[in-house]
Enzyme design. Structure first.
Site, PDB file in Angstrom:
ATOM      1  N   GLN A  71       0.950  -1.018  -0.141  1.00 57.71           N
ATOM      2  CA  GLN A  71       0.133   0.263  -0.008  1.00 57.71           C
ATOM      3  C   GLN A  71       1.093   1.270  -0.026  1.00 57.71           C
ATOM      4  O   GLN A  71       0.412   1.999  -0.312  1.00 57.71           O
ATOM      5  CB  GLN A  71      -1.043  -0.165   1.265  1.00 57.71           C
ATOM      6  CG  GLN A  71      -1.287   1.436   1.743  1.00 57.71           C
ATOM      7  CD  GLN A  71      -1.033   2.093   3.043  1.00 57.71           C
ATOM      8  OE1 GLN A  71       0.031   1.741   3.115  1.00 57.71           O
ATOM      9  NE2 GLN A  71      -2.214   2.766   3.509  1.00 57.71           N
ATOM     10  N   LYS A  85      13.460  -7.898   2.070  1.00 59.12           N
ATOM     11  CA  LYS A  85      13.274  -6.688   0.278  1.00 59.12           C
ATOM     12  C   LYS A  85      13.973  -6.079   0.015  1.00 59.12           C
ATOM     13  O   LYS A  85      13.831  -5.113  -1.055  1.00 59.12           O
ATOM     14  CB  LYS A  85      12.513  -5.788   2.007  1.00 59.12           C
ATOM     15  CG  LYS A  85      11.065  -5.894   2.781  1.00 59.12           C
ATOM     16  CD  LYS A  85      10.675  -4.683   3.439  1.00 59.12           C
ATOM     17  CE  LYS A  85       9.631  -4.500   3.762  1.00 59.12           C
ATOM     18  NZ  LYS A  85       8.911  -3.649   5.273  1.00 59.12           N
ATOM     19  N   CYS A 173      22.217  16.873  16.327  1.00 63.87           N
ATOM     20  CA  CYS A 173      22.407  16.000  16.079  1.00 63.87           C
ATOM     21  C   CYS A 173      20.769  15.596  17.036  1.00 63.87           C
ATOM     22  O   CYS A 173      20.249  16.711  17.168  1.00 63.87           O
ATOM     23  CB  CYS A 173      23.237  15.435  16.507  1.00 63.87           C
ATOM     24  SG  CYS A 173      22.757  15.002  18.511  1.00 63.87           S
ATOM     25  N   CYS A 176      20.013  16.329  20.125  1.00 66.33           N
ATOM     26  CA  CYS A 176      19.607  17.774  21.161  1.00 66.33           C
ATOM     27  C   CYS A 176      18.417  17.832  20.556  1.00 66.33           C
ATOM     28  O   CYS A 176      17.744  18.251  21.920  1.00 66.33           O
ATOM     29  CB  CYS A 176      20.353  17.847  19.694  1.00 66.33           C
ATOM     30  SG  CYS A 176      22.690  18.488  20.081  1.00 66.33           S
ATOM     31  N   CYS A 190       4.052   2.073  12.240  1.00 65.31           N
ATOM     32  CA  CYS A 190       2.790   2.581  10.717  1.00 65.31           C
ATOM     33  C   CYS A 190       2.015   0.657  10.614  1.00 65.31           C
ATOM     34  O   CYS A 190       0.598   0.862  10.713  1.00 65.31           O
ATOM     35  CB  CYS A 190       3.993   2.517  10.040  1.00 65.31           C
ATOM     36  SG  CYS A 190       4.406   3.888   9.181  1.00 65.31           S
ATOM     37  N   CYS A 247      24.207  18.013  25.235  1.00 62.27           N
ATOM     38  CA  CYS A 247      23.910  16.573  24.439  1.00 62.27           C
ATOM     39  C   CYS A 247      25.004  15.973  24.319  1.00 62.27           C
ATOM     40  O   CYS A 247      25.777  15.820  25.194  1.00 62.27           O
ATOM     41  CB  CYS A 247      23.478  16.920  22.480  1.00 62.27           C
ATOM     42  SG  CYS A 247      23.594  15.318  22.568  1.00 62.27           S
TER      43      CYS A 247
HETATM   44 ZN   LIG Z   1      23.619  16.716  19.984  1.00 60.25          ZN
END
Ligand SMILES: [Zn+2]
Length: 254
Positions: A71, A85, A173, A176, A190, A247
């Site tokens: 689909q 796949k 990134c 972050c 999904c 981060c």
């Molecule tokens: Zn980062």
């Protein structure tokens, strides 16, 4: 490397563009791009990158084609049901553009294989559907200084950004933006939530466009910006993504 007569014809609509031309087309033919996931996002990504003449496409996915994939996962035809796949995608792409080399990896990205696989490519495009892969890709692409173009899908909307935090501030990134993965099962996938299939096509095609821009070095990229598509309102908007100095991946404060 000179373009052949057939290449001049196949890529004629690229060659007439000042922003691409012969030099840009040669860049695409020499490029190596890794597409993670041969599903809803990976399908348009692989199709448009192969059509554009990206010379080597790596595709990693450990799954087999299921009837319920068709689909939205348009790289796979009905005859591929039950096939890996990556093999199904390789077959479709070889019909579309036989000169593109497709390297298949029937595997999941893990701590053990991620550096070796990503290390063999110039750039990675994330079409995965799980947070573990997304964080693994983010952290590894940062460490190996590879651009990462990531997209995510919801039933009626999508998000897209480019991550090049290795260039230093102000580039963020993915961590972050979302430091930790949400608890498992708090975000529907999904398979369980459903999705209007064409939305995967919109987002994967936007992602392919950003990959081609990165390879060609043209236009404005999406590093530091999240592009959000709202299908029900038929609108796009952009959100600024700041870099987080704390981060755990790219932070400069620790
Ligand atoms: Zn980062």
């Amino acid at each position: 490397m000179e373009l052949s007569d057939a290449q001049f014809e196949r890529y004629a609509r690229h060659l007439v563009l000042d922003e691409v031309g012969e030099e840009g087309q040669r860049k695409l033919l020499n490029a190596r791009v890794l597409v993670v996931g041969a599903g809803g996002l990976g399908s348009p990504l692989l199709l448009y990158l192969a059509a554009a003449g990206v010379g080597t496409l790596g595709v990693i996915d450990d799954d087999a084609v299921d009837l319920s994939n068709l689909q939205r996962q348009i790289v796979h035809p009905t005859e591929s049901i039950g096939m890996a796949k990556v093999e199904s995608a390789r077959r479709t792409l070889s019909h579309l553009n036989p000169e593109v080399k497709v390297e298949t990896h029937r595997a999941r990205l893990t701590e053990a294989n991620v550096a070796e696989i990503i290390g063999a490519y110039d750039l990675a495009a994330d079409g995965s559907d799980n947070f573990a892969t997304r964080y693994l890709l983010n952290d590894t692409c940062y460490r190996l200084r590879k651009p990462l173009i990531g997209a995510a899908l919801s039933p009626f909307d999508g998000q897209l950004s480019t991550f090049k935090a290795y260039l230093g501030p102000p580039h963020p990134c993915y961590r972050c933006l979302f430091r930790e993965a949400p608890p498992p099962d708090s975000v529907p996938r999904c398979e369980t939530a459903g999705i209007l299939g064409a939305i995967a096509g919109v987002m994967g095609t936007l992602q392919a466009t950003e990959v081609l821009k990165e390879l060609l070095g043209i236009g404005e990229g999406l590093s530091g910006t999240l592009l959000v598509y709202d299908a029900l309102r038929a609108g796009f908007h952009k959100i600024k993504l700041p870099r987080d100095p704390d981060c755990p991946t790219c932070g400069t404060r620790s």
